[in-house]
Design an enzyme around this catalytic site. Structure first.
Site, PDB file in Angstrom:
ATOM      1  N   ASP A 283      -4.582   0.619  -3.824  1.00 22.76           N
ATOM      2  CA  ASP A 283      -2.994   0.390  -3.263  1.00 22.76           C
ATOM      3  C   ASP A 283      -2.971   1.914  -2.638  1.00 22.76           C
ATOM      4  OD1 ASP A 283      -0.453  -0.182  -3.944  1.00 22.76           O
ATOM      5  OD2 ASP A 283      -0.253   1.510  -5.376  1.00 22.76           O
ATOM      6  N   LEU A 284      -1.882   1.636  -1.935  1.00 22.16           N
ATOM      7  CA  LEU A 284      -1.581   3.072  -1.053  1.00 22.16           C
ATOM      8  C   LEU A 284      -0.547   3.987  -1.696  1.00 22.16           C
ATOM      9  CD1 LEU A 284      -1.519   4.138   1.871  1.00 22.16           C
ATOM     10  CD2 LEU A 284       0.483   2.965   2.687  1.00 22.16           C
ATOM     11  N   ASP A 285       0.671   3.511  -1.816  1.00 24.39           N
ATOM     12  CA  ASP A 285       1.940   4.159  -2.626  1.00 24.39           C
ATOM     13  C   ASP A 285       1.653   4.425  -3.962  1.00 24.39           C
ATOM     14  OD1 ASP A 285       4.355   5.359  -3.341  1.00 24.39           O
ATOM     15  OD2 ASP A 285       5.241   3.465  -3.577  1.00 24.39           O
TER      16      ASP A 285
ATOM     17  N   THR B 185       4.669   8.053  -1.682  1.00 20.26           N
ATOM     18  CA  THR B 185       5.596   7.288  -0.849  1.00 20.26           C
ATOM     19  C   THR B 185       7.020   6.878  -1.819  1.00 20.26           C
ATOM     20  OG1 THR B 185       4.408   5.411  -0.437  1.00 20.26           O
ATOM     21  CG2 THR B 185       4.941   7.020   1.383  1.00 20.26           C
TER      22      THR B 185
ATOM     23  N   LYS C 217       7.848  -0.060  -8.338  1.00 19.26           N
ATOM     24  CA  LYS C 217       6.633   0.207  -7.746  1.00 19.26           C
ATOM     25  C   LYS C 217       5.656  -0.944  -7.842  1.00 19.26           C
ATOM     26  CE  LYS C 217       6.365   5.135  -9.414  1.00 19.26           C
ATOM     27  NZ  LYS C 217       5.669   5.935 -10.258  1.00 19.26           N
TER      28      LYS C 217
ATOM     29  N   SER D 128      -1.990  -3.127  -0.242  1.00 16.79           N
ATOM     30  CA  SER D 128      -0.521  -2.562  -0.332  1.00 16.79           C
ATOM     31  C   SER D 128       0.372  -3.721  -0.093  1.00 16.79           C
ATOM     32  CB  SER D 128      -0.588  -1.308   0.475  1.00 16.79           C
ATOM     33  OG  SER D 128       0.937  -1.098   0.534  1.00 16.79           O
ATOM     34  N   ALA D 129       1.484  -3.702  -0.955  1.00 17.37           N
ATOM     35  CA  ALA D 129       2.673  -4.553  -0.921  1.00 17.37           C
ATOM     36  C   ALA D 129       3.588  -4.054   0.320  1.00 17.37           C
ATOM     37  CB  ALA D 129       3.583  -4.451  -2.113  1.00 17.37           C
TER      38      ALA D 129
ATOM     39  N   LYS E  38       2.330  -8.624  -5.711  1.00 16.60           N
ATOM     40  CA  LYS E  38       1.907  -8.153  -7.084  1.00 16.60           C
ATOM     41  C   LYS E  38       2.968  -8.531  -8.269  1.00 16.60           C
ATOM     42  CE  LYS E  38      -0.433  -4.713  -4.585  1.00 16.60           C
ATOM     43  NZ  LYS E  38      -0.557  -2.906  -4.377  1.00 16.60           N
TER      44      LYS E  38
ATOM     45  N   GLU F  55      -4.852   1.359  -9.023  1.00 21.96           N
ATOM     46  CA  GLU F  55      -3.383   1.042  -9.146  1.00 21.96           C
ATOM     47  C   GLU F  55      -2.498   1.878  -9.597  1.00 21.96           C
ATOM     48  OE1 GLU F  55      -0.575  -0.548  -8.145  1.00 21.96           O
ATOM     49  OE2 GLU F  55      -1.361  -2.041  -6.914  1.00 21.96           O
ATOM     50  N   ASP F  56      -1.390   2.259  -9.081  1.00 24.67           N
ATOM     51  CA  ASP F  56      -0.492   3.283 -10.240  1.00 24.67           C
ATOM     52  C   ASP F  56       0.526   2.358 -10.740  1.00 24.67           C
ATOM     53  OD1 ASP F  56       0.873   2.610  -7.480  1.00 24.67           O
ATOM     54  OD2 ASP F  56       2.445   4.031  -8.128  1.00 24.67           O
TER      55      ASP F  56
END
Ligand code: B16
Ligand code: MG
Length: 223
Positions: free
Chosen positions: A10-12, A18, A46, A115-116, A146, A170-171
């Protein structure tokens, strides 16, 4: 012990923080509509795609808007968000993220972004890490948000790896659910009290060395 061939990130919240900018931009949307978002509301936003996040915000405020107005509100929020993240540099990466990506790739472990965010490609450019991913799946490639597993399944497909050989980092609660729905192991990044469904939770990628003790071991083509 199961071994894994691919890492899906995942990115953020995993590679860069971010979320703070997303939330600030949504807070302004709420303020314009006449209500306030509480600190706890951030968690609900998120990992959720842009229009779904707007629906969450509107639900919290008990506000109903036309489809046209929803599109306008989402575009305004995105403009604020893009403005806020336009100054991101490689120094903004979360601790250990770059080092872990480099380590995996040096060993020939496959990596993908899942990432979404439709802004993911721009953020990767700002962080100068485009070449650390074998595949990039973002919110413009996969529109199912997601906890739908599509974003991660598309990542596995692009890498040519079975889902059962993939580990997702994933966060977000929705992201952990997406990983499991795709038959993948989910490493939670953050607070174990929040990410209760994750297979293992570590505080950040700087602590990825702990994974082997939890049975999560990658095997790369160069190992
Ligand atoms: P955008 P991730 C997600 O990124 C964010 O966590 C979430 O808060 C945001 O609504 C979503 O991207 C869409 O972002 O508006 O930039 O397309 O965690 O999946 O990397
Ligand atoms: Mg995230």
């Amino acid at each position: 012990m199961t071994t894994y061939r691919a890492a899906l990130f995942d990115l953020d919240g995993v590679i860069v923080d971010t979320a703070v900018h997303h939330f600030a931009a949504w807070r302004q949307t709420a303020a314009e509509l006449g209500f306030t978002l509480a600190d706890e509301d951030e968690e609900l936003l998120k990992g959720v795609g842009r229009m779904d996040a707007l629906r969450v915000v509107l639900h919290i405020g008990g506000v109903t808007v036309s489809e046209e107005e929803a599109v306008r509100l989402a575009a305004e929020k995105n403009a604020r968000y893009v403005e806020a993240i336009s100054t991101i540099t490689p120094e903004d990466m979360l601790p250990g993220a770059r080092e872990y990506l480099v380590e995996l790739r040096d060993r020939g472990v496959l990596t993908a972004l899942g990432s979404a965010s439709r802004n993911a490609p721009m953020i990767l450019e700002c962080l100068e890490i485009v070449d650390l991913f074998d595949a990039v799946i973002d919110g413009s490639v996969v529109t199912e948000a997601k906890p739908n597993p599509r974003v991660f399944l598309a990542g596995a497909e692009a890498l040519g790896v079975e889902p059962s050989a993939c580990v997702v980092f994933e966060d977000a609660i929705a992201g952990v659910e997406a990983a499991h729905a795709g038959d993948m192991v989910a490493v939670g990044i953050g607070d174990p009290a929040v990410l209760t469904e994750a297979d293992v939770v570590i505080p950040g990628l700087h602590a990825a060395g702990e994974l082997a003790a939890h049975g999560i071991v990658f095997v790369g083509s160069d190992d």
